[in-house]
Design a protein around this motif. Structure first.
Motif, short mmCIF file in Angstrom:
data_model
loop_
_atom_site.label_atom_id
_atom_site.label_comp_id
_atom_site.label_asym_id
_atom_site.label_seq_id
_atom_site.Cartn_x
_atom_site.Cartn_y
_atom_site.Cartn_z
N ARG A 394 -30.57 -52.66 -62.40
CA ARG A 394 -31.91 -52.10 -62.12
C ARG A 394 -32.11 -52.04 -60.61
NH1 ARG A 394 -37.55 -53.92 -64.98
NH2 ARG A 394 -39.01 -53.08 -63.43
N THR A 395 -32.60 -50.89 -60.15
CA THR A 395 -32.87 -50.67 -58.73
C THR A 395 -34.31 -50.21 -58.57
OG1 THR A 395 -30.57 -50.03 -58.34
CG2 THR A 395 -32.16 -49.45 -56.64
N GLY A 396 -35.05 -50.90 -57.71
CA GLY A 396 -36.45 -50.55 -57.49
C GLY A 396 -36.78 -50.45 -56.01
N TYR A 397 -37.80 -49.68 -55.71
CA TYR A 397 -38.27 -49.52 -54.33
C TYR A 397 -39.77 -49.81 -54.32
CZ TYR A 397 -39.27 -47.54 -49.75
OH TYR A 397 -39.68 -47.37 -48.45
N GLU A 398 -40.16 -50.75 -53.50
CA GLU A 398 -41.56 -51.19 -53.45
C GLU A 398 -42.36 -50.26 -52.55
OE1 GLU A 398 -43.47 -54.86 -51.32
OE2 GLU A 398 -42.65 -55.56 -53.22
N ALA A 402 -48.39 -53.21 -55.19
CA ALA A 402 -48.88 -52.93 -56.54
C ALA A 402 -48.01 -51.95 -57.30
CB ALA A 402 -50.31 -52.40 -56.48
N LEU A 403 -47.20 -51.15 -56.62
CA LEU A 403 -46.41 -50.10 -57.27
C LEU A 403 -44.95 -50.22 -56.86
CD1 LEU A 403 -48.79 -47.04 -56.71
CD2 LEU A 403 -48.60 -48.47 -58.76
N THR A 404 -44.07 -50.27 -57.89
CA THR A 404 -42.63 -50.32 -57.64
C THR A 404 -41.93 -49.44 -58.67
OG1 THR A 404 -42.81 -52.59 -56.82
CG2 THR A 404 -40.62 -51.81 -57.42
N PRO A 405 -41.56 -48.23 -58.33
CA PRO A 405 -40.76 -47.41 -59.27
C PRO A 405 -39.34 -47.95 -59.34
CG PRO A 405 -41.11 -46.26 -57.20
CD PRO A 405 -41.94 -47.50 -57.12
N PHE A 406 -38.69 -47.74 -60.49
CA PHE A 406 -37.34 -48.28 -60.67
C PHE A 406 -36.54 -47.37 -61.60
CE2 PHE A 406 -39.93 -50.05 -64.07
CZ PHE A 406 -39.12 -49.90 -65.20
N THR A 407 -35.25 -47.59 -61.56
CA THR A 407 -34.32 -46.93 -62.47
C THR A 407 -33.38 -47.97 -63.05
OG1 THR A 407 -32.74 -46.45 -60.70
CG2 THR A 407 -34.39 -44.75 -61.21
N GLU A 408 -32.89 -47.74 -64.27
CA GLU A 408 -31.98 -48.66 -64.93
C GLU A 408 -30.80 -47.90 -65.53
OE1 GLU A 408 -34.93 -52.30 -66.45
OE2 GLU A 408 -34.02 -50.91 -67.90
N ILE A 409 -29.66 -48.52 -65.44
CA ILE A 409 -28.45 -48.00 -66.10
C ILE A 409 -27.89 -49.12 -66.97
CG2 ILE A 409 -26.11 -47.13 -65.75
CD1 ILE A 409 -27.01 -45.95 -63.13
N ALA A 436 -35.97 -44.64 -66.42
CA ALA A 436 -36.75 -44.64 -65.19
C ALA A 436 -38.17 -45.05 -65.53
CB ALA A 436 -36.73 -43.27 -64.52
N GLY A 437 -38.77 -45.86 -64.64
CA GLY A 437 -40.11 -46.35 -64.95
C GLY A 437 -40.85 -46.80 -63.71
N LEU A 438 -41.98 -47.43 -63.94
CA LEU A 438 -42.86 -47.89 -62.87
C LEU A 438 -43.38 -49.27 -63.22
CD1 LEU A 438 -44.43 -47.21 -60.23
CD2 LEU A 438 -46.27 -46.32 -61.69
N ALA A 439 -43.26 -50.18 -62.27
CA ALA A 439 -43.79 -51.54 -62.44
C ALA A 439 -45.12 -51.64 -61.68
CB ALA A 439 -42.80 -52.57 -61.92
N LEU A 440 -46.13 -52.23 -62.32
CA LEU A 440 -47.47 -52.36 -61.75
C LEU A 440 -47.80 -53.85 -61.56
CD1 LEU A 440 -49.32 -49.81 -64.06
CD2 LEU A 440 -48.36 -49.37 -61.81
N ASP A 441 -48.43 -54.16 -60.45
CA ASP A 441 -48.87 -55.53 -60.20
C ASP A 441 -50.19 -55.47 -59.42
OD1 ASP A 441 -49.22 -58.19 -59.84
OD2 ASP A 441 -47.44 -58.53 -58.60
N MET A 442 -51.29 -55.39 -60.17
CA MET A 442 -52.63 -55.37 -59.58
C MET A 442 -53.40 -56.63 -59.95
SD MET A 442 -53.65 -51.38 -60.18
CE MET A 442 -52.56 -50.05 -59.65
N GLY A 443 -52.67 -57.73 -60.08
CA GLY A 443 -53.32 -58.98 -60.43
C GLY A 443 -53.74 -59.00 -61.88
N GLU A 444 -54.88 -59.64 -62.14
CA GLU A 444 -55.38 -59.74 -63.51
C GLU A 444 -55.93 -58.41 -64.03
OE1 GLU A 444 -58.26 -62.80 -63.60
OE2 GLU A 444 -56.83 -64.41 -63.16
N TRP A 478 -54.26 -54.80 -69.44
CA TRP A 478 -55.39 -54.29 -68.65
C TRP A 478 -56.64 -55.08 -69.01
CZ3 TRP A 478 -59.00 -50.04 -70.50
CH2 TRP A 478 -59.96 -49.74 -69.51
N SER A 479 -57.35 -55.52 -67.97
CA SER A 479 -58.59 -56.26 -68.18
C SER A 479 -59.74 -55.50 -67.55
CB SER A 479 -58.47 -57.67 -67.56
OG SER A 479 -59.68 -58.39 -67.75
N PRO A 480 -60.46 -54.68 -68.31
CA PRO A 480 -61.56 -53.90 -67.73
C PRO A 480 -62.71 -54.76 -67.23
CG PRO A 480 -61.57 -53.71 -70.12
CD PRO A 480 -60.33 -54.45 -69.76
N GLU A 481 -62.91 -55.92 -67.86
CA GLU A 481 -63.94 -56.85 -67.42
C GLU A 481 -63.54 -58.26 -67.84
OE1 GLU A 481 -67.59 -55.79 -69.23
OE2 GLU A 481 -66.96 -56.26 -71.26
N ARG A 482 -64.21 -59.23 -67.27
CA ARG A 482 -63.86 -60.61 -67.54
C ARG A 482 -64.10 -60.94 -69.01
NH1 ARG A 482 -62.90 -64.75 -64.18
NH2 ARG A 482 -63.16 -66.87 -64.96
#
Length: 592
Positions: A394-398, A402-409, A436-444, A478-482
């Protein structure tokens, strides 16, 4: 007559003498003299502070006289005492006394001489009129308090001589305001006293501090075991269902259902480890006979290596009976074969700037038990035992944190323990895939990843078609609200088979879940599911729709009531596979 005359003459002489003495006495009494009662007073009690102040004053005067200096306050000290002035003029004679001696105002000065020659001793000088004893004591106490307050405001120094000099100067300046102040003597260690360290001050008790409210007051606290915290959960209840084993031939039943779950997490300082597991047991109370048990346990170890390297190791074991709705289910058996899986993987992650590289190797081995037929005999399923080996890069570019697209073989190999199955087919295969995909990291708020690609598994036997198709994978939260969490999972699985003339199928599974914390002790959850199975080599497909809703009401932190309703429907273009199952569960949940 002649005898009586001498007697009368003597009597007259005696009367004359008496009159003379009386006149003399009256003259003496009428002579103007100083009113002694107004010139003197009853001294009464002399306070100790007055005596000490008088002694200090004399010592200073002697010291200044020895140095040939006139004290600055000589005018005040040598000033004559203020004479008492009565309201009526002439009550006290004018003060005409003079003398060589100068009055110092001390309580112990000798009385001055007087012009009164009739007095046996010299009259004392006219002192200042003093207040009563009670008034004097009150004044002394007030001056003592003022002196103590003034002393507390002064700073102590390291040099004892400086302290003595400053104390003497302060005393000279306060003589006018506090003549009779009894000053407290300095202690020996006063020069060494230091202020208290602020860190050593007394703090409030823990019980008195405001306790921070917990985010989830009904969450499991866990049990400490070594360096792990274990959180076990047990759920016991009854399930009423319209289809006991979710098959086309299933009927209604009342089942006893027991679910055991646990999770364990380490509290290590650097690395981490987790262990998760579950067990589900179902037994028929009445109706359609169901006797099955399934479970899984898996662990994960994360180790941080040098040079931005990280290793992730996983190991798991699963035991699940073959489902009655599976394409490989055997018809006419009393018990489906038990499928056991042992899987493990090792991944190494490397970060170079914004580039991310992950190399993962995985192994999964499936082995099957015997199926029990209705006549009591058993049917071996050894020809289904297989092992899958895969390697994924897997290879990804940050782009941003919050956003890291990646590819896998992915490349892999599936091998069967029995190279040629009972039907004479060689079913080992080679796998190749790309995604091919996208990794998301926006906290909670939003986290996870999704990908899409293509997968092909070519079977060694040329008479069987290769299993290939598009792949979709997702794991998002996804957490739209607490207090609200929405989850989306998707997975693509290749299912091989040993059915004669068939290669297998591709199963697409999707699940949308929602959880809402209505109150601290009341949680609602719901789920929607969609499965699509595409058969390879034949024109067939299955579609499974499911829906579920449930509530959990916690009586306290350790026990609660739970219920859920579920419906599931399978529709297929192949004969004998359709079924519908509706069920309701009510039970008790205990956690620690």
């Amino acid at each position: 007559m002649s005898g009586a005359q001498p007697e009368n003459s003597t009597g007259r002489k005696g009367k004359a003498v008496c009159a003379l003495l009386l006149a003399t006495s009256m003259f003496a009494l009428l002579r103007p003299t100083a009113l002694h009662a107004q010139e003197t007073e009853l001294r009464g009690e002399v306070s100790e502070s007055a005596i000490l102040s008088d002694q200090q004053r004399k010592a200073r005067q002697l010291a200044l006289a020895a140095q040939g200096q006139q004290p600055a306050n000589a005018a005040q000290d040598n000033a004559p005492a203020r004479t008492y002035l009565p309201a009526s003029a002439g009550a006290v004679p004018d003060d005409t006394d003079t003398g060589d001696a100068i009055a110092t105002g001390s309580l112990f000065d000798q009385p001055a001489a007087t012009d009164d020659t009739s007095a046996d001793i010299a009259a004392p000088p006219k002192p200042r009129r003093r207040s009563s004893t009670a008034g004097q004591n009150a004044a002394d106490q007030a001056k003592d308090k003022a002196a103590d307050k003034s002393k507390k405001k002064k700073k102590s120094t390291a040099d004892t001589s400086d302290i003595t000099a400053s104390t003497t100067d302060a005393t000279d300046g306060e003589d006018t305001d506090a003549d009779t102040a009894n000053r407290r003597a300095l202690t020996i260690d006063s020069a060494d006293r230091q202020k208290l360290d602020p860190g050593a001050e007394r703090t409030d008790a823990i019980e008195g501090q405001k306790k921070k409210p917990e985010d989830d007051p009904f969450a499991a606290t866990g049990v400490k075991w070594g360096s792990f915290v274990i959180r076990p959960t047990i759920e016991q209840g009854l399930t009423a269902t319209s289809n006991g084993d979710s098959s086309s031939a299933g009927t209604s039943a009342l089942l006893s259902e027991t679910a055991l779950r646990f999770s364990a997490a380490s509290d290590w300082r650097e690395n981490s480890a987790t262990i998760d597991g579950y067990g589900l047991f179902r037994e028929t109370v009445s109706g359609y006979p169901v006797h099955d048990a399934q479970g899984r346990i898996e662990g994960q170890l994360n180790v941080d290596l040098d040079n931005e390297l990280r290793a992730i190791a996983k190991l798991g074991y699963e035991a699940v009976p073959e489902s009655a709705s599976s394409p490989d289910a055997i018809a006419g058996v009393s018990k489906q074969p038990l499928r056991q899986t042992i899987d493990g993987s090792l991944a190494v992650e490397k970060h170079l700037g914004k580039m991310q590289y992950t190399l993962t190797g995985a192994v999964s081995h499936d082995f099957y038990g015997d199926a029990k037929l209705s006549d009591g005999t058993s049917l071996s399923q050894k020809d289904q035992d297989s092992t899958l080996y895969t390697a994924t890069l897997r290879t990804g570019y940050e782009i941003s944190p919050a956003l890291t697209p990646f590819t896998e073989i992915e490349v892999g190999r599936r091998t069967y323990d029995q190279r040629i199955d009972n039907e004479g087919f060689e079913r080992s295969s080679t796998r190749l895939g790309a995604r091919a995909g996208l990794a998301l990291d926006m906290g909670e708020k939003l986290s996870g990843e999704f990908s899409a690609g293509w997968l092909r598994e070519a079977i060694d036997d040329k008479n069987l078609d290769a299993i290939s198709g598009a792949t979709v994978n997702a794991d998002l939260k996804w957490s739209p609200e607490r207090g609200t969490t929405i989850g989306l999972t998707g997975r693509t699985t290749v299912e091989p088979t040993t059915t004669s003339g068939e290669s297998g199928d591709i199963l697409y599974s999707g699940r949308l879940t929602g959880e809402r914390q209505i109150r601290a002790n009341l949680t609602a959850n719901a789920a929607l599911g969609l499965d699509w199975r595409d058969y390879i080599g034949i024109d067939g497909h299955d579609r499974v729709l499911s829906a579920e809703a449930g509530l959990t009401w916690w009586l306290n932190r350790y026990a609660g009531l739970t219920t859920r309703v579920r419906t599931e429907k399978l529709t297929s273009n192949l004969p004998g596979r359709d079924y519908t199952a509706n069920s309701i569960f009510l039970g008790v949940k205990v956690q620690r």
